[in-house]
Design a protein around this motif. Structure first.
Motif, PDB file in Angstrom:
ATOM      1  N   THR A   1      28.588  13.779  50.287  1.00  0.00           N
ATOM      2  CA  THR A   1      27.631  14.590  51.025  1.00  0.00           C
ATOM      3  C   THR A   1      26.367  13.802  51.337  1.00  0.00           C
ATOM      4  OG1 THR A   1      26.710  15.418  48.947  1.00  0.00           O
ATOM      5  CG2 THR A   1      28.446  16.732  49.974  1.00  0.00           C
ATOM      6  N   GLY A   2      25.681  14.224  52.391  1.00  0.00           N
ATOM      7  CA  GLY A   2      24.406  13.629  52.764  1.00  0.00           C
ATOM      8  C   GLY A   2      24.570  12.412  53.647  1.00  0.00           C
TER       9      GLY A   2
ATOM     10  N   GLU B   1      26.465  16.128  57.773  1.00  0.00           N
ATOM     11  CA  GLU B   1      26.707  16.703  56.455  1.00  0.00           C
ATOM     12  C   GLU B   1      27.228  15.660  55.462  1.00  0.00           C
ATOM     13  OE1 GLU B   1      26.273  19.768  55.321  1.00  0.00           O
ATOM     14  OE2 GLU B   1      25.680  20.791  57.166  1.00  0.00           O
TER      15      GLU B   1
END
Length: 253
Positions: A56-57, A63
């Motif tokens: 994630t990130g 996303e």
């Protein structure tokens, strides 16, 4: 995991092939892995003494990101990459990706690894399919640089080297415009959105003959071919990749 945009004909507008997460997906969860079989959008992955995972990130508004890691047991043939098979003997090939190497600390000396490989459908004059590669290496204000190697038909090296280009801390946007044939060249933009003023052109004047490589057939993104010094100092540290995009002609904004 990828947005791959390829022109279907040189005279028509760009047609998008929607992928996951590498181009601003608003989906709430990341796929299990980068390949289509895992819910991602890449043709395949190559993991030899390395891993390419989805975490994630991502860069900008995405996303998720790709997370490439070389293991402590790795040799010089290690890879943690994803592969895109969309191109088909492309005479001209543009591609963009984001890279974040902040996890590489104490990045000095002879440490280095490939981060991008653009390959032909057939081996060229050097008996390798590799037409263009980019390597991350120590140097510059942030301690990291990227350097490109353009293949040509001239022995014994069969390549033309570009000068190292500084990378900034955090996410860096890298774009290429590769022309193949008797008048081959590559233009490179690093954190630079001005098409008319590339950060670097290889060769700096004129062109090279890379016609024996036929045309672009596939691209690998992620860490591969690490030096032994890289493995010793940077093993298990993840380099981030995101927002891959490829086209035949138009500049990628």
């Amino acid at each position: 995991m990828k947005a791959n945009v390829t022109m279907k004909a040189l005279s028509v507008a760009v047609l998008g092939l929607a992928g996951f997460a590498f181009a601003g997906s608003s989906m709430a969860a990341c796929p299990a892995g980068p390949t289509t079989a895992e819910g991602g959008a890449w043709s395949a992955k190559a993991e030899t003494d390395g891993t390419f995972a989805v975490t994630t990130g991502g860069a900008l508004t995405t996303e998720c990101r790709g997370s490439s890691t070389i293991l402590a047991t790795a040799g010089s043939l290690a890879s943690a990459t994803v592969r895109d098979d969309t191109p088909t003997n492309e005479a001209r090939y543009r591609a963009q990706f984001y890279i974040n190497a902040d996890a590489l600390t104490g990045f000095t000396g002879l440490q280095g690894a490939q981060v991008l490989q653009v390959q032909s459908a057939a081996a060229g004059a050097s008996s390798s399919r590799q037409m263009l590669r980019a390597t991350i290496l120590p140097g510059g204000a942030s301690g990291k640089q990227i350097r490109f190697f353009l293949s040509n038909n001239v022995a014994p090296s069969y390549r033309t080297l570009g000068a190292p280009i500084d990378l900034a801390a955090g996410w860096n946007r890298v774009q290429i415009d590769l022309v193949t044939g008797a008048s081959g060249s590559v233009k490179i933009w690093v954190n630079n959105g001005t098409e008319a003023s590339p950060t670097q052109t290889i060769p700096s004047t004129g062109s090279v003959d890379n016609s024996s490589w036929v045309g672009v057939d596939r691209t690998f993104m992620g860490l591969s071919a690490p030096t032994s010094e890289y493995v010793t100092a940077q093993a298990t540290r993840a380099v981030g990749f995101d927002e891959f995009d490829s086209r035949r002609q138009t500049f990628i904004n």
